[in-house]
Design a protein around this motif. Structure first.
Motif, PDB file in Angstrom:
ATOM      1  N   PRO A   9     -26.292 -36.721  -7.211  1.00  0.00           N
ATOM      2  CA  PRO A   9     -27.372 -35.308  -7.385  1.00  0.00           C
ATOM      3  C   PRO A   9     -27.116 -34.105  -7.469  1.00  0.00           C
ATOM      4  N   ARG A  10     -25.822 -33.795  -7.024  1.00  0.00           N
ATOM      5  CA  ARG A  10     -25.499 -32.574  -6.900  1.00  0.00           C
ATOM      6  C   ARG A  10     -24.858 -32.006  -8.571  1.00  0.00           C
ATOM      7  N   LEU A  11     -24.639 -33.383  -9.202  1.00  0.00           N
ATOM      8  CA  LEU A  11     -24.047 -33.072 -10.657  1.00  0.00           C
ATOM      9  C   LEU A  11     -25.182 -33.067 -11.115  1.00  0.00           C
ATOM     10  N   VAL A  12     -26.310 -34.198 -11.316  1.00  0.00           N
ATOM     11  CA  VAL A  12     -27.585 -34.150 -11.513  1.00  0.00           C
ATOM     12  C   VAL A  12     -28.205 -32.756 -11.852  1.00  0.00           C
ATOM     13  N   ASP A  13     -28.599 -32.216 -10.749  1.00  0.00           N
ATOM     14  CA  ASP A  13     -29.059 -30.327 -10.266  1.00  0.00           C
ATOM     15  C   ASP A  13     -28.248 -29.558 -11.451  1.00  0.00           C
ATOM     16  N   TRP A  14     -26.721 -29.540 -11.320  1.00  0.00           N
ATOM     17  CA  TRP A  14     -26.512 -28.846 -11.975  1.00  0.00           C
ATOM     18  C   TRP A  14     -25.767 -28.652 -13.267  1.00  0.00           C
ATOM     19  N   ARG A  15     -26.221 -30.019 -13.777  1.00  0.00           N
ATOM     20  CA  ARG A  15     -26.381 -29.770 -15.653  1.00  0.00           C
ATOM     21  C   ARG A  15     -28.157 -29.800 -15.881  1.00  0.00           C
ATOM     22  N   SER A  16     -28.400 -29.675 -14.534  1.00  0.00           N
ATOM     23  CA  SER A  16     -30.529 -29.834 -15.559  1.00  0.00           C
ATOM     24  C   SER A  16     -29.944 -27.656 -15.469  1.00  0.00           C
ATOM     25  N   GLU A  17     -29.675 -27.601 -14.094  1.00  0.00           N
ATOM     26  CA  GLU A  17     -29.918 -25.723 -14.307  1.00  0.00           C
ATOM     27  C   GLU A  17     -28.977 -25.282 -15.351  1.00  0.00           C
ATOM     28  N   VAL A  18     -28.140 -25.844 -15.891  1.00  0.00           N
ATOM     29  CA  VAL A  18     -27.756 -25.173 -16.920  1.00  0.00           C
ATOM     30  C   VAL A  18     -28.043 -24.818 -17.840  1.00  0.00           C
ATOM     31  N   ALA A  19     -29.177 -26.657 -18.016  1.00  0.00           N
ATOM     32  CA  ALA A  19     -29.419 -26.188 -19.663  1.00  0.00           C
ATOM     33  C   ALA A  19     -30.903 -26.083 -19.355  1.00  0.00           C
ATOM     34  N   ARG A  20     -31.278 -25.199 -18.702  1.00  0.00           N
ATOM     35  CA  ARG A  20     -32.241 -24.678 -18.372  1.00  0.00           C
ATOM     36  C   ARG A  20     -32.044 -22.935 -18.344  1.00  0.00           C
ATOM     37  N   THR A  21     -31.295 -22.893 -17.441  1.00  0.00           N
ATOM     38  CA  THR A  21     -31.219 -21.238 -17.573  1.00  0.00           C
ATOM     39  C   THR A  21     -30.027 -20.418 -18.493  1.00  0.00           C
ATOM     40  N   LYS A  22     -29.043 -21.251 -19.266  1.00  0.00           N
ATOM     41  CA  LYS A  22     -28.793 -21.610 -20.443  1.00  0.00           C
ATOM     42  C   LYS A  22     -27.768 -19.825 -20.366  1.00  0.00           C
TER      43      LYS A  22
END
Length: 237
Positions: free
Chosen positions: A25-38
């Motif tokens: 879960p922590r990695l899913v949240d982080w990779r997704s957040e980075v992809a959103r904020t860029k």
């Protein structure tokens, strides 16, 4: 997740399956957040934002084992060590060694090809601060173990980039080759070498991180020496 990795019949299946993993879960949240904020310099690009599969020759004699994808490198481009400064250093060295057809790796469709070499990471998702937890490493391990198992017919040398990758190799050795790791386990160091019976040779190399390359802890000449040695051990000279 273990079942999904074990079911992969070949590297193509494995590469496809790993991109759907959501076990941490922590990695899913982080990779997704980075992809959103860029990052501002990549704001016009669509980020991959998923687990990053291995890349390279399915008949590899040399494997390069890294830590995890970079947040704005592999996590952006969808290919390991692609689109960041670490990749710039790594692929330039592979090209000098005759293991890559070009010295740069900027995008998944840039024409890069590796010769008898494959690159993959111990953890397949970008972690915060480039630091996966031990639990995340262990959860992700079946993907690495199955990849090594599928490469087993041709694999002769593993280059571990950093202490994290070095430590991740021993469970993979047990899983893919049924061999109990040596005790005590050999210490990581740049140029460290471990050899077993009927298993790949293991070479240690400082990670191609900006911290190491910018400070001179890892130089192009040091990388060249490691890959020249790997080629000799793999019978690719």
């Amino acid at each position: 997740m273990v079942t999904h990795a074990a079911r992969a019949a070949d590297l193509t299946d494995l590469d496809a399956a790993v991109t759907y993993c959501s076990a941490c879960p922590r990695l899913v949240d982080w990779r997704s957040e980075v992809a959103r904020t860029k990052r501002a310099s990549f704001r016009d690009q669509e980020y991959w934002g998923r687990p990053v599969p291995g890349f390279g020759d399915p008949a590899a004699r040399i494997a390069i084992l890294g830590l995890a994808p970079a947040a704005h490198g592999g996590n952006r481009t969808g290919r390991i060590f692609t689109g960041d400064r670490s990749g710039d250093v790594l692929f330039a060295a592979l090209h000098r060694a005759g293991l890559a057809n070009q010295p740069t790796s900027v995008a998944a469709d840039d024409g890069l090809a590796l010769w008898r070499t494959r690159i993959f990471a111990a953890v397949r998702c970008a972690p915060p601060d480039n630091k996966p937890t031990p639990a995340e490493r262990d959860t992700c391990a079946p993907w690495l173990h199955r990849e090594v198992e599928l490469l087993r017919p041709t694999l002769r040398v593993v280059v571990a980039l950093g202490a994290f990758a070095w430590a991740a190799w021993w469970p993979a050795l047990r899983s893919a080759y049924g061999l109990r790791p040596p005790s005590p386990r050999p210490s990581f160091g740049h140029g460290a070498h471990w050899s077993g019976t009927a298993v790949p040779e293991l070479l240690g190399c400082y990670h191609v991180s900006q911290q190491n390359t910018f400070t001179g802890r890892l130089t192009p000449g040091m990388l060249d020496d490691v890959f020249a040695r790997a080629k000799r051990l793999a019978g690719l000279d």
